[in-house]
Design an enzyme around this catalytic site. Structure first.
Site, PDB file in Angstrom:
ATOM      1  N   LYS A 164       0.931  -1.525  -0.056  1.00 46.90           N
ATOM      2  CA  LYS A 164       0.198   0.167  -0.210  1.00 46.90           C
ATOM      3  C   LYS A 164       0.753   1.279  -0.037  1.00 46.90           C
ATOM      4  O   LYS A 164       2.300   0.853   0.290  1.00 46.90           O
ATOM      5  CB  LYS A 164      -0.816  -0.126   1.425  1.00 46.90           C
ATOM      6  CG  LYS A 164      -0.518   0.083   2.858  1.00 46.90           C
ATOM      7  CD  LYS A 164      -1.261   0.105   3.724  1.00 46.90           C
ATOM      8  CE  LYS A 164      -1.900   1.653   3.774  1.00 46.90           C
ATOM      9  NZ  LYS A 164      -1.116   2.220   4.707  1.00 46.90           N
ATOM     10  N   ASP A 193      -2.515  -5.872   3.122  1.00 48.30           N
ATOM     11  CA  ASP A 193      -3.199  -4.994   4.114  1.00 48.30           C
ATOM     12  C   ASP A 193      -2.580  -6.257   4.963  1.00 48.30           C
ATOM     13  O   ASP A 193      -2.811  -7.328   5.314  1.00 48.30           O
ATOM     14  CB  ASP A 193      -4.169  -5.056   3.958  1.00 48.30           C
ATOM     15  CG  ASP A 193      -4.791  -3.791   4.506  1.00 48.30           C
ATOM     16  OD1 ASP A 193      -4.583  -4.445   6.260  1.00 48.30           O
ATOM     17  OD2 ASP A 193      -5.579  -3.286   4.333  1.00 48.30           O
ATOM     18  N   HIS A 194      -1.651  -5.133   5.368  1.00 45.95           N
ATOM     19  CA  HIS A 194      -1.115  -6.340   7.136  1.00 45.95           C
ATOM     20  C   HIS A 194      -2.026  -5.896   7.626  1.00 45.95           C
ATOM     21  O   HIS A 194      -1.498  -7.002   8.805  1.00 45.95           O
ATOM     22  CB  HIS A 194       0.764  -5.653   7.128  1.00 45.95           C
ATOM     23  CG  HIS A 194       0.450  -4.248   8.348  1.00 45.95           C
ATOM     24  ND1 HIS A 194      -0.045  -3.379   7.617  1.00 45.95           N
ATOM     25  CD2 HIS A 194       0.328  -4.110   9.002  1.00 45.95           C
ATOM     26  CE1 HIS A 194      -0.365  -2.331   8.709  1.00 45.95           C
ATOM     27  NE2 HIS A 194      -0.343  -2.893   9.815  1.00 45.95           N
ATOM     28  N   GLU A 232      -3.677   5.324  17.610  1.00 47.66           N
ATOM     29  CA  GLU A 232      -1.853   5.137  17.761  1.00 47.66           C
ATOM     30  C   GLU A 232      -1.678   6.027  18.407  1.00 47.66           C
ATOM     31  O   GLU A 232      -1.172   7.363  18.802  1.00 47.66           O
ATOM     32  CB  GLU A 232      -1.732   5.043  16.316  1.00 47.66           C
ATOM     33  CG  GLU A 232      -1.868   3.927  15.452  1.00 47.66           C
ATOM     34  CD  GLU A 232      -1.143   4.490  14.075  1.00 47.66           C
ATOM     35  OE1 GLU A 232       0.163   3.654  14.102  1.00 47.66           O
ATOM     36  OE2 GLU A 232      -0.894   5.217  12.962  1.00 47.66           O
ATOM     37  N   HIS A 256      -6.898  -0.942   5.799  1.00 48.52           N
ATOM     38  CA  HIS A 256      -7.176  -1.251   7.276  1.00 48.52           C
ATOM     39  C   HIS A 256      -8.283  -1.060   7.764  1.00 48.52           C
ATOM     40  O   HIS A 256      -9.470  -2.218   8.338  1.00 48.52           O
ATOM     41  CB  HIS A 256      -5.963  -0.751   8.451  1.00 48.52           C
ATOM     42  CG  HIS A 256      -4.148  -0.500   7.332  1.00 48.52           C
ATOM     43  ND1 HIS A 256      -4.041  -1.522   6.911  1.00 48.52           N
ATOM     44  CD2 HIS A 256      -3.602   0.521   8.079  1.00 48.52           C
ATOM     45  CE1 HIS A 256      -3.479  -1.791   6.509  1.00 48.52           C
ATOM     46  NE2 HIS A 256      -2.698  -0.343   7.180  1.00 48.52           N
TER      47      HIS A 256
HETATM   48  C1  BG6 Z   1      -0.078   1.466   8.337  1.00 51.35           C
HETATM   49  C2  BG6 Z   1      -0.267   3.311   8.168  1.00 51.35           C
HETATM   50  O1  BG6 Z   1      -0.207   1.309   7.002  1.00 51.35           O
HETATM   51  O2  BG6 Z   1      -0.649   1.285   9.147  1.00 51.35           O
HETATM   52  C3  BG6 Z   1       0.587   3.636   9.395  1.00 51.35           C
HETATM   53  O3  BG6 Z   1       0.742   3.700   7.037  1.00 51.35           O
HETATM   54  C4  BG6 Z   1      -0.320   3.309  10.499  1.00 51.35           C
HETATM   55  O4  BG6 Z   1       0.636   4.865   9.333  1.00 51.35           O
HETATM   56  C5  BG6 Z   1       0.497   1.738  10.419  1.00 51.35           C
HETATM   57  O5  BG6 Z   1       1.275   3.406  11.444  1.00 51.35           O
HETATM   58  C6  BG6 Z   1      -0.616   0.972  11.468  1.00 51.35           C
HETATM   59  O6  BG6 Z   1      -0.186  -0.729  11.567  1.00 51.35           O
HETATM   60  P1  BG6 Z   1      -0.624  -1.206  12.502  1.00 51.35           P
HETATM   61  O7  BG6 Z   1      -0.037  -2.429  12.782  1.00 51.35           O
HETATM   62  O8  BG6 Z   1       0.566  -0.469  13.903  1.00 51.35           O
HETATM   63  O9  BG6 Z   1      -1.587  -0.763  13.626  1.00 51.35           O
END
Ligand code: BG6
Length: 501
Positions: A164, A193-194, A232, A256
């Site tokens: 992404k 999409d992780h 966050e 996400h």
């Molecule tokens: C990423 C965003 O895809 O996901 C970041 O670009 C964000 O801005 C991150 O901090 C959040 O991922 P996670 O796994 O920490 O919730």
């Protein structure tokens, strides 16, 4: 994902090309994930890893840098256990198969060299992982195609992983899909999409569809509304210039947060295979009511973090314009117009520099149908929530109310739930392990299909259009729960956000 299997076999031999080998993603997440897969015996002895980037580095030096970075990260997390972070035997075997290819992504010679590398490793199978800036996605795929590297044979698959952001609005996402599909088929494209690599996210679907009890109340008869939160504590860190042209909406929502929404709202798939699961998810996103620009404006709040005396404001961050109007927080209301969900609002919020890190889905149930105990405290019953805690403190719990023992009728909030850590031992992971393994084995269930991505942008587009015409960017103090305007968005509907954390 180990669909239908209790034991997982090593992924078949392949050559994994990491474009953008010197970037953060490769050293922070992808290589640690590859190492974890090797540690767990999930990689074939013939899995080769080739870093591709423009810097000049030797094979051994590249491998050593990755090794040192993994250790450094482990040390930063916990100096006492960092010694166990890398098993020398596992790493030694992996390092023999790590190499590096210096090349310009825009030069055809790089792709000739990749072709020779595939000949050398002799695996036939290859994965091209585009861990690059998005401006290279088209360029690399076109050149891979032109060099004949995307041509598949029965004994040689060719897959491309696209990171992404996938587009920055609907037209650009459509154009990117069109371009990629000129060089390869949908079955070769793995749009990452992780969030889908997170155990707790996969568990939403598994829990819903393997515990019959949920189905009884999982609909608009019993559910009042749903809140999806990704809070966050970090600011924009070193990503100021990327973030300033992106903002919280594009960065987190069409990908996400919509994936979380789809997991909660999808119908049971006919099978646990990629087509069925992705088909159901796509239907949910396609059922989100498209707001007009005016409705989008009324159903959204955007805000930026302000200096709280200790933490800098967004505008003071490096590489951010001092008069930037980019949002670091967004709250939205969307409606899913289908039989199951009509009339149930989904409220989404995400922000940086909030007071706590908290990714969760809170499902708010309708109150008891009749106020049984008039003129007592029970008359003012709170709604019940089911909270699916994605991170941290992964788990699931119901908020209930119970009578405090004693003569007076006084209610107390109690929780009924499970925490992952009480039941499972989870080996350290980055969340990318499952995704890399699935790509190597050809399982697209946890990857986004073209229509899913486009439908996500279709929902987001009216918000982008409305905001482009102006309107207020609110402020919230760094370290707070977010802007007051986000509370008003729910208050207007007679509802309240669950407290963060
Ligand atoms: C990423 C965003 O895809 O996901 C970041 O670009 C964000 O801005 C991150 O901090 C959040 O991922 P996670 O796994 O920490 O919730």
């Amino acid at each position: 994902m180990k669909r239908g299997k209790s034991k997982v076999d090593p992924a078949p031999p392949s050559t994994l090309f990491l474009f953008g080998a010197h970037g953060d993603l490769v050293k922070r997440l992808l290589m640690p994930a590859v190492y974890n897969l090797a540690r767990d015996g999930l990689l074939d002895d013939n899995l080769h890893i080739v870093g591709v980037d423009h810097n000049q580095v030797g094979d051994a030096e590249f491998a050593q840098r990755l090794h040192d970075f993994i250790l450094e990260q482990a040390r930063a997390k916990n100096p006492d256990t960092a010694g166990n972070a890398i098993d020398p035997a596992v790493w030694g075997k992996l390092a023999e198969r790590i190499s590096y290819l210096t090349g310009d992504f825009t030069d055809d010679e790089t792709y000739q060299a990749i072709g020779r590398k595939i000949q050398e490793t002799g695996t036939g199978n290859a994965v091209f992982y585009l861990a690059t800036s998005p401006r290279f996605f088209r360029e690399v795929s076109r050149r891979l195609g032109r060099a004949g590297l995307l041509y598949e044979r029965p004994e040689a698959y060719r897959r491309v992983v696209v990171e992404k952001p996938f587009g920055h609005d609907l037209p650009s996402a459509e154009a990117l899909n069109r371009d990629l599909l000129q060089d390869m088929s949908e079955a070769q494209i793995y749009r990452i999409d992780h969030y889908l690599g997170k155990e707790t996210v996969q568990n939403i679907m598994t829990s819903r569809f393997s515990n019959g009890i949920f189905e009884a109340f999982w609909n608009n008869h019993y559910i009042d509304h749903v809140q999806i939160t990704a809070a966050e504590t970090v600011g924009v860190e070193t990503r100021g210039s990327f973030y300033d042209s992106t903002g919280a909406l594009r960065d987190m929502v069409p990908n996400h947060l919509f994936q979380l929404l789809a997991m909660v709202a999808m119908e049971p798939p006919a099978a646990f295979g990629a087509d069925a699961v992705r088909g159901e998810k796509a239907k949910v996103i396609a059922s989100i009511r498209p707001w007009s620009k005016e409705e989008a404006r009324a159903n959204s709040v955007r805000a930026q973090y302000a200096n709280n005396g200790k933490l800098a404001s967004y505008r003071e961050e490096p590489k951010v314009e001092p008069d930037s109007r980019t949002e670091t927080y967004v709250a939205l209301k969307v409606m899913v117009d289908n039989w199951r969900w009509v009339g149930v609002p989904f409220y989404l919020r995400t922000g940086k520099r909030l007071g706590v890190r908290d990714t969760e889905i809170a499902i708010c149930f309708k109150p008891a149908p009749y106020a049984q105990f008039r003129d007592t405290e029970v008359d003012r019953l709170k709604p019940n929530y089911l909270t699916i805690q994605i991170q941290p403190n992964e788990g699931m719990y119901f908020d209930l109310q119970a009578k405090r023992p004693g003569q007076a009728l006084v209610m107390e909030d109690v929780k009924l739930g499970f925490a992952y850590k009480d039941y499972f031992q989870m080996a350290p992971s980055t969340g990318y392990e499952t995704l890399i393994y699935d790509c190597l084995t050809g399982d697209q269930t946890l990857f986004q299909r073209a229509d899913n991505i486009e439908n996500g942008w279709r929902v987001v587009q009216p918000f982008l259009d409305a905001w482009a015409e102006g309107g207020e960017v609110h402020e919230y103090p760094a370290g707070s729960e977010g802007p007051d305007a986000a509370d008003q968005l729910l208050a207007r509907d007679g509802r309240k956000w669950q407290p963060l954390g």
